[in-house]
Design a protein around this motif. Structure first.
Motif, PDB file in Angstrom:
ATOM      1  N   SER A 188       4.483   0.570   2.140  1.00  0.00           N
ATOM      2  CA  SER A 188       4.447  -0.143   3.137  1.00  0.00           C
ATOM      3  C   SER A 188       3.951  -1.933   2.782  1.00  0.00           C
ATOM      4  O   SER A 188       3.085  -1.990   1.739  1.00  0.00           O
ATOM      5  CB  SER A 188       3.500  -0.061   4.231  1.00  0.00           C
ATOM      6  OG  SER A 188       3.650  -0.966   5.339  1.00  0.00           O
ATOM      7  N   VAL A 189       5.045  -2.849   2.953  1.00  0.00           N
ATOM      8  CA  VAL A 189       4.611  -4.059   2.605  1.00  0.00           C
ATOM      9  C   VAL A 189       3.939  -4.884   3.731  1.00  0.00           C
ATOM     10  O   VAL A 189       4.289  -4.978   4.669  1.00  0.00           O
ATOM     11  CB  VAL A 189       5.944  -4.954   2.153  1.00  0.00           C
ATOM     12  CG1 VAL A 189       5.558  -6.485   1.959  1.00  0.00           C
ATOM     13  CG2 VAL A 189       6.714  -4.173   1.146  1.00  0.00           C
ATOM     14  N   TYR A 190       2.594  -5.311   3.431  1.00  0.00           N
ATOM     15  CA  TYR A 190       1.821  -5.920   4.302  1.00  0.00           C
ATOM     16  C   TYR A 190       1.839  -7.467   4.205  1.00  0.00           C
ATOM     17  O   TYR A 190       1.470  -7.971   5.151  1.00  0.00           O
ATOM     18  CB  TYR A 190       0.283  -5.580   4.090  1.00  0.00           C
ATOM     19  CG  TYR A 190      -0.096  -4.068   4.501  1.00  0.00           C
ATOM     20  CD1 TYR A 190      -1.009  -4.070   5.480  1.00  0.00           C
ATOM     21  CD2 TYR A 190       0.364  -3.060   4.081  1.00  0.00           C
ATOM     22  CE1 TYR A 190      -1.546  -2.755   6.149  1.00  0.00           C
ATOM     23  CE2 TYR A 190       0.191  -1.653   4.359  1.00  0.00           C
ATOM     24  CZ  TYR A 190      -0.969  -1.659   5.603  1.00  0.00           C
ATOM     25  OH  TYR A 190      -1.178  -0.202   6.047  1.00  0.00           O
ATOM     26  N   LEU A 246       0.760  -1.231  -0.250  1.00  0.00           N
ATOM     27  CA  LEU A 246      -0.267  -0.032  -0.031  1.00  0.00           C
ATOM     28  C   LEU A 246       0.953   1.221   0.105  1.00  0.00           C
ATOM     29  O   LEU A 246       1.938   1.409   1.072  1.00  0.00           O
ATOM     30  CB  LEU A 246      -0.852   0.160   1.192  1.00  0.00           C
ATOM     31  CG  LEU A 246      -2.093   0.851   1.337  1.00  0.00           C
ATOM     32  CD1 LEU A 246      -3.129   0.533   0.095  1.00  0.00           C
ATOM     33  CD2 LEU A 246      -2.883   0.510   2.751  1.00  0.00           C
ATOM     34  N   GLY A 247       0.600   2.131  -0.837  1.00  0.00           N
ATOM     35  CA  GLY A 247       1.440   3.249  -1.009  1.00  0.00           C
ATOM     36  C   GLY A 247       0.647   4.568  -0.890  1.00  0.00           C
ATOM     37  O   GLY A 247      -0.637   4.705  -1.151  1.00  0.00           O
ATOM     38  N   ALA A 257       6.273   1.513   8.238  1.00  0.00           N
ATOM     39  CA  ALA A 257       6.825   0.255   8.508  1.00  0.00           C
ATOM     40  C   ALA A 257       6.301  -0.910   7.783  1.00  0.00           C
ATOM     41  O   ALA A 257       5.043  -0.654   6.957  1.00  0.00           O
ATOM     42  CB  ALA A 257       6.477  -0.097  10.009  1.00  0.00           C
ATOM     43  N   ASP A 258       6.902  -1.865   7.641  1.00  0.00           N
ATOM     44  CA  ASP A 258       6.416  -3.286   6.968  1.00  0.00           C
ATOM     45  C   ASP A 258       5.856  -3.963   8.033  1.00  0.00           C
ATOM     46  O   ASP A 258       6.019  -3.993   9.180  1.00  0.00           O
ATOM     47  CB  ASP A 258       7.533  -4.074   6.206  1.00  0.00           C
ATOM     48  CG  ASP A 258       8.255  -3.070   4.888  1.00  0.00           C
ATOM     49  OD1 ASP A 258       7.172  -2.227   4.400  1.00  0.00           O
ATOM     50  OD2 ASP A 258       9.155  -3.151   4.817  1.00  0.00           O
ATOM     51  N   THR A 317      -4.762  -9.484   6.097  1.00  0.00           N
ATOM     52  CA  THR A 317      -5.112  -8.995   7.340  1.00  0.00           C
ATOM     53  C   THR A 317      -4.764  -9.920   8.628  1.00  0.00           C
ATOM     54  O   THR A 317      -3.977  -9.438   9.512  1.00  0.00           O
ATOM     55  CB  THR A 317      -6.400  -8.394   7.602  1.00  0.00           C
ATOM     56  OG1 THR A 317      -6.670  -7.218   6.523  1.00  0.00           O
ATOM     57  CG2 THR A 317      -6.940  -8.072   8.933  1.00  0.00           C
ATOM     58  N   ALA A 318      -4.674 -11.060   8.149  1.00  0.00           N
ATOM     59  CA  ALA A 318      -4.500 -12.077   9.192  1.00  0.00           C
ATOM     60  C   ALA A 318      -3.108 -12.266   9.681  1.00  0.00           C
ATOM     61  O   ALA A 318      -2.368 -12.346  10.679  1.00  0.00           O
ATOM     62  CB  ALA A 318      -5.110 -13.354   8.828  1.00  0.00           C
ATOM     63  N   SER A 319      -2.295 -12.205   8.571  1.00  0.00           N
ATOM     64  CA  SER A 319      -0.805 -12.584   8.666  1.00  0.00           C
ATOM     65  C   SER A 319      -0.100 -11.387   9.030  1.00  0.00           C
ATOM     66  O   SER A 319       0.888 -11.413   9.537  1.00  0.00           O
ATOM     67  CB  SER A 319      -0.214 -12.995   7.311  1.00  0.00           C
ATOM     68  OG  SER A 319      -0.400 -12.074   6.274  1.00  0.00           O
ATOM     69  N   SER A 320      -0.668 -10.083   8.779  1.00  0.00           N
ATOM     70  CA  SER A 320      -0.118  -9.147   9.071  1.00  0.00           C
ATOM     71  C   SER A 320      -0.353  -8.015  10.500  1.00  0.00           C
ATOM     72  O   SER A 320       0.556  -7.505  11.161  1.00  0.00           O
ATOM     73  CB  SER A 320      -0.115  -7.799   8.048  1.00  0.00           C
ATOM     74  OG  SER A 320      -1.522  -7.444   8.318  1.00  0.00           O
ATOM     75  N   GLY A 321      -1.585  -8.565  10.872  1.00  0.00           N
ATOM     76  CA  GLY A 321      -2.012  -8.158  11.994  1.00  0.00           C
ATOM     77  C   GLY A 321      -2.463  -6.643  12.017  1.00  0.00           C
ATOM     78  O   GLY A 321      -2.824  -6.062  12.866  1.00  0.00           O
TER      79      GLY A 321
END
Length: 433
Positions: free
Chosen positions: A207-209, A199-200, A338-339, A315-319
């Protein structure tokens, strides 16, 4: 008055996005050219998602407040951008007011030293030249503008050159499925594919999610159809994921993208030419891999996200709530610097994958064989009928019609080994295979 959110396209995989938007309190308008799309939201309007002017005219006629739009269709990205311009929200650069082709991507990445393999427009090559290329390298022939893994053919290298009829069929197949009628001829690099979900924002921060390991079916004769995307997997070292994340952000910025999702596909392969001749899985199963041993090359990027990726798996893996952060970005909130790729939770997009020419004999699902600590966040199982015959998986649409599971669990429990073991048990029961 209720606020509305627009989804461009009513594919079955957008059910998760629709439900997530509704959980935020939005009314959801689904715009889709089909009379009866799989997802209809609170209201469905039958309009071509590629026709920006018609879509916006329709939205204006509703006379309700809209808060943004979402699509998983590359051809609808310009319409998404037009809606955000109309609403005064964050916009992508003007180059995204048209469909970005694979050739456009390649040119930008070649300019910035990010593209590491042979890629030529089929219109610049004769059949004889492509045949000669096939004596030196394995080839993949694909559409310049397409979706859902349609129109792709992989041709194995032949020392005495490719069969002209095979090349002609592959090019015609690609052109038929390309929105602009153009095909690409590329070197097929043996390696492991990954996706990078980003997402930019308007300031240029990216940011890498999520970084997922991509696994393809063996049950599609000449195509490349992904049946598993595994985020935050233990299959590779954190150092490799960090290197992929940094490379992904360079690819995102290289094509001038901002104020958007970025769903990038890349391939990782050994730097050592001798090792490239070996089966890739033999080189990279260790969990302490060194990124300095590998090269990266982009496959393609979408200025959007996809189905359950935006709503559930990332969403699950990134929190982090990936879809909600996208909405906040549209309304001017900067992306967090932050990533988000090293949580203790893993997730997987699992697509049911049936052997060629197999037949179902006993009702079953993957969940029957999963570790009970693995959560099924969403699923589609109505394709798991008995009896049913399974032939060639031609593209993403045929895969999705088989069915899928969206999974999450602790990183040391939701492993590729545990899922493939459960898959074998499922197939043994469902197909008596």
């Amino acid at each position: 008055m209720d606020k509305w959110f627009v989804i461009l396209g009513g594919n079955m995989l957008l059910r998760g996005v629709c439900e997530k938007l509704q959980s935020y309190g939005y009314k959801v308008l689904v715009v889709d050219w089909n009379a009866q799309p799989a997802v209809t939201g609170d209201l469905h309007l039958q309009v071509d998602v590629k026709d920006s002017a018609a879509v916006i005219e329709t939205l204006k006629a509703m006379n309700v407040p809209f808060d943004g739009s979402f699509t998983s269709i590359d051809l609808a990205v310009p319409t998404c951008n037009a809606i955000h311009h109309w609403l005064g929200l964050a916009e992508m650069p003007a180059i995204y007011n048209k469909v970005l082709t694979k050739a456009d991507m390649r040119e930008a990445w070649q300019r910035d030293g990010l593209f590491g393999r042979v890629s030529i427009s089929g219109e610049k090559l004769t059949t004889e030249e492509i045949c000669r290329m096939g004596s030196k390298m394995k080839l993949i022939i694909k559409p310049n503008v397409a979706a859902s893994s349609r129109g792709i053919t992989v041709l194995e290298r032949k020392e005495d050159g490719l069969d002209p009829d095979d090349v002609t069929r592959a090019c015609e197949h690609a052109r038929k499925h390309s929105f602009d009628g153009v095909c690409l001829v590329e070197e097929y690099v043996e390696g492991r594919e990954f996706t990078v979900d980003m997402l930019g924002d308007d300031s240029g921060f990216v940011s890498v999610y999520g970084v997922s390991v991509k696994y393809h079916t063996a049950n599609s004769l000449h195509n490349r159809v992904a049946t598993k995307l595994h985020w935050n997997s233990e299959a590779y070292s954190d150092a490799i994921y960090d290197a992929i994340a940094e490379y992904g952000k360079r690819c995102y910025r290289s094509i001038g993208l901002k104020n958007s999702f970025g769903h990038l596909e890349i391939i990782m392969y050994p730097k050592n030419p001798t090792l490239r001749q070996l089966p890739f899985d033999e080189l990279t199963t260790e969990r302490n891999g060194n990124p300095d041993d590998f090269c990266f090359s982009p496959v393609e990027i979408g200025a959007r996200s996809s189905g359950y990726i935006a709503s559930h798996t990332v969403t699950a893996s990134s929190g982090k709530d990936y879809l909600h952060d996208y909405i906040d970005m549209l309304h001017g909130r900067p992306i967090e610097h932050a990533d988000h790729i090293h949580s203790e939770i893993s997730s997987m997009w699992f697509g049911y994958d049936m052997p060629l020419e197999s037949d179902s004999v006993c009702p079953s699902t993957l969940q029957e064989f999963l570790d009970p600590r693995i959560c099924v966040m969403a699923s589609k199982r109505d394709g798991l009928t008995v009896p049913r015959h399974f032939g060639n998986m031609t593209d993403d649409n045929s895969r999705d019609n088989y069915g899928y599971e969206m999974l999450s669990g602790d990183r040391n429990i939701l492993t590729i080994e545990s899922i493939t073991a459960a898959e074998r048990l499922f197939l043994a029961r469902y197909l008596a295979h």
